[in-house]
Design an enzyme around this catalytic site. Sequence first.
Site, mmCIF file in Angstrom:
data_model
loop_
_atom_site.group_PDB
_atom_site.id
_atom_site.type_symbol
_atom_site.label_atom_id
_atom_site.label_comp_id
_atom_site.label_asym_id
_atom_site.label_seq_id
_atom_site.Cartn_x
_atom_site.Cartn_y
_atom_site.Cartn_z
ATOM 1 N N GLU A 107 -92.195 65.443 -35.325
ATOM 2 C CA GLU A 107 -90.537 66.016 -35.480
ATOM 3 C C GLU A 107 -90.314 67.114 -34.321
ATOM 4 O O GLU A 107 -89.741 68.027 -34.908
ATOM 5 C CB GLU A 107 -90.256 66.387 -36.846
ATOM 6 N N ASP A 153 -93.165 59.680 -46.574
ATOM 7 C CA ASP A 153 -92.721 60.933 -46.673
ATOM 8 C C ASP A 153 -92.175 61.245 -48.112
ATOM 9 O O ASP A 153 -91.060 61.225 -48.244
ATOM 10 C CB ASP A 153 -91.558 61.253 -45.853
ATOM 11 N N GLU A 175 -87.981 67.203 -52.844
ATOM 12 C CA GLU A 175 -86.901 66.958 -51.762
ATOM 13 C C GLU A 175 -86.402 65.426 -51.990
ATOM 14 O O GLU A 175 -85.293 65.144 -51.873
ATOM 15 C CB GLU A 175 -87.848 66.925 -50.439
HETATM 16 O O1 GCW Z 1 -90.029 65.030 -45.049
HETATM 17 C C1 GCW Z 1 -90.007 66.008 -43.636
HETATM 18 C C2 GCW Z 1 -88.804 67.019 -44.079
HETATM 19 C C3 GCW Z 1 -89.092 68.171 -43.379
HETATM 20 C C4 GCW Z 1 -90.270 68.715 -43.228
HETATM 21 C C5 GCW Z 1 -91.316 67.443 -42.870
HETATM 22 C C6 GCW Z 1 -92.778 67.847 -42.666
HETATM 23 C C7 GCW Z 1 -91.194 70.806 -42.753
HETATM 24 O O2 GCW Z 1 -87.742 66.272 -44.584
HETATM 25 O O3 GCW Z 1 -88.080 69.095 -43.416
HETATM 26 O O4 GCW Z 1 -90.536 69.628 -42.055
HETATM 27 O O5 GCW Z 1 -91.500 66.289 -43.647
HETATM 28 O O6 GCW Z 1 -93.525 67.595 -43.506
HETATM 29 O O7 GCW Z 1 -93.277 68.362 -41.746
#
Ligand code: GCW
Length: 670
Positions: free
Chosen positions: A278, A357, A385
């Site tokens: 990311e 995720d 989340e």
């Molecule tokens: O799901 C995603 C989240 C990000 C997060 C990422 C991760 C810290 O939306 O906010 O970043 O996973 O786990 O690195």
Amino acid sequence: MEYSNCWLQYHSLSNANQREIVVLCKEKSAILLNAVNELDLAFHSLYGRKITVVTEEDRYQTAKTGIYLKSDSSVSMQDNSKDGYTITCAAGKCTITATGEAGLLYGVFALLRNLQVQKVADFDVWSFQEEKTPSNPLRMLNHWDNMDGSIERGYSGKSFFFGKDELLVNERTVMYARLVASVGINAVVINNVNVKGAATALISDRYYNELHSMAEILAAYGVQLFISINFAAPIELGGLATADPCDSSVRSWWKKRAEELWSKVPSLGGFLVKADSEGRPGPFTYGRTHADGANMLADALRPFAGLVIWRCFVYNCQQDWRDTKTDRARAGYDNFMPLDGTFADNVILQIKNGPMDFQVREPIAPLFGGLKNTNIILEVQIAQEYTGQQRHVCYLIPWFKEILLFHTCCGKTNDQVVDIVSGRTYNNHNCGIAAVSNTGDDFNWTGHDLAGANLYGYGRLAFDTELSAETIATEWISETFGTKEKIQEHVLKILMMSWRTYEKYTSPLGIGWMVKPNGHYGPDVDGYEYDRWGTYHRADHKGIGVDRTGSGTGYYDQYNEPLASMYADITSCPEELLLFFHHVDYDYILTSGKTVLQHIYDTHFEGADEAEMFLELWQQLQGMMEEDIYQRTLERFLHQKDHAKEWRDVINSYFYRKTGIIDQYHRPLY
Ligand code: GCW
């Protein structure tokens, strides 16, 4: 007071017996002082009794009531034994024995917990016996706190670790340490894995003093401090031209950095790294592998017994949604499986529970059971989340139990996820569980008061994976709310139903992702459908689901047999994951006899009704607990009820409009 004591309330059990309690503790280390303090505080609140601390055995022997904190290095247990303890109580005398100091502290917390759970009115006549060794070597929390005080995916206020680019070290740090130690957590990463700006400099002299103070407070509760680092720190902090892990100037930069850091903060545990993920920098930039990157850091940290915890959350976040062959679910395995056996002994790969995720339901990541010669740690998320962001109640421990008990079919007798991460399967010790934390500086720490059960429950489960989700919830309720039966009954019911309820009104049959982009809160069925993030449901007017079988992305094949065949065959694929693995028509018949579409309608109506029932169950508790806790939580339940209806109607209407097929029971669709 600006913060709650959560489950360390020590609600009074009786004050009939005022006799002093003699505590025998021969050493005076920081951890033992804290253990004794906890006894003092607790016995005062629970029973109105005073403790007297002594160092001579005589004084203890002649006392009528006493607690002996006994270090016994001769007790030989397995690897995690230094944190284990035994408790024996009879006729007013109680001995807690452990090989290590942390074990004694855990023994003290266990004693206090059991007094409350068993509602013991008279300590002097209580008989009790318990022996525990923690299930996992590492029992970790990962905080995604930024140095400006914000928290990534934080839903309980601001950070209590950082503000205005400074560390906050104060009474709340101590309370935090007590809370996490009381449930057996032994390692914490305080800063976000997305390391930017000032956080890159956390490993520089700018922060040594504060880091040292923070580390000492935590260490005095048996908790080791870890830091997330920026892989590009040699450039951003060191002014080098590269962060290439094979470049000698980079290697020596990290070595020097580690030497200095550990000389200032000797109790530091190590680094957590998010690389090539990311938008974060990593070894791929230099054509190097993740083993090159992790092992380079491992070399630098080895002299200090430091660990490098390296995340496997590496995937292409620039996908074209038209491309149906690329599959984000495959990425972890595709990236890391070829590197099995090439990581240094002080490297641990941290793997999210599922291949996507932290959705409300996902299959287990196939790296569990795939990797055989690599240390691994399981990463779960209690921040919620994707499970209601601590505005909806969602007790996650039943889900974590399922994850841990999953058989990976890796060919060993002990083949469950829990066996692998506890070190049983491959006989290793650098392993365990980590959770993305759900705390912030709200008075109640977790936004929703009932989300405290996730923080508590995660720690208890990581320490003792044999515990049931129900036992853990019951403990938490007793310690948090006291022992009123109606509270016990209603809160337990809400907690135990909550995860499945959330699943019902949000994501059907394992599909996930029908959330609003970015914030991830609230329904938006197509929110991510035509985006670059690799998270699609592939719904059209005829059907829905992602084909991950041989005719699709082939993801199923990352599993060991017979799992691969089980998932690939639509008749044996577990139904709760049907749409994760298969694209089916809406009239596909489930084992319940319902069509997929009717199932979607039914579960969404049911789920929203259950959310309404939670509100009613809560309302019946008014007057039985502190009014502000009642009111705070009431507001959340009111919101959840309405928001669950929103989810229900948006999702049901979406599929009604796509298909034109009405609900069999003629409930309103829009
Ligand atoms: O799901 C995603 C989240 C990000 C997060 C990422 C991760 C810290 O939306 O906010 O970043 O996973 O786990 O690195």
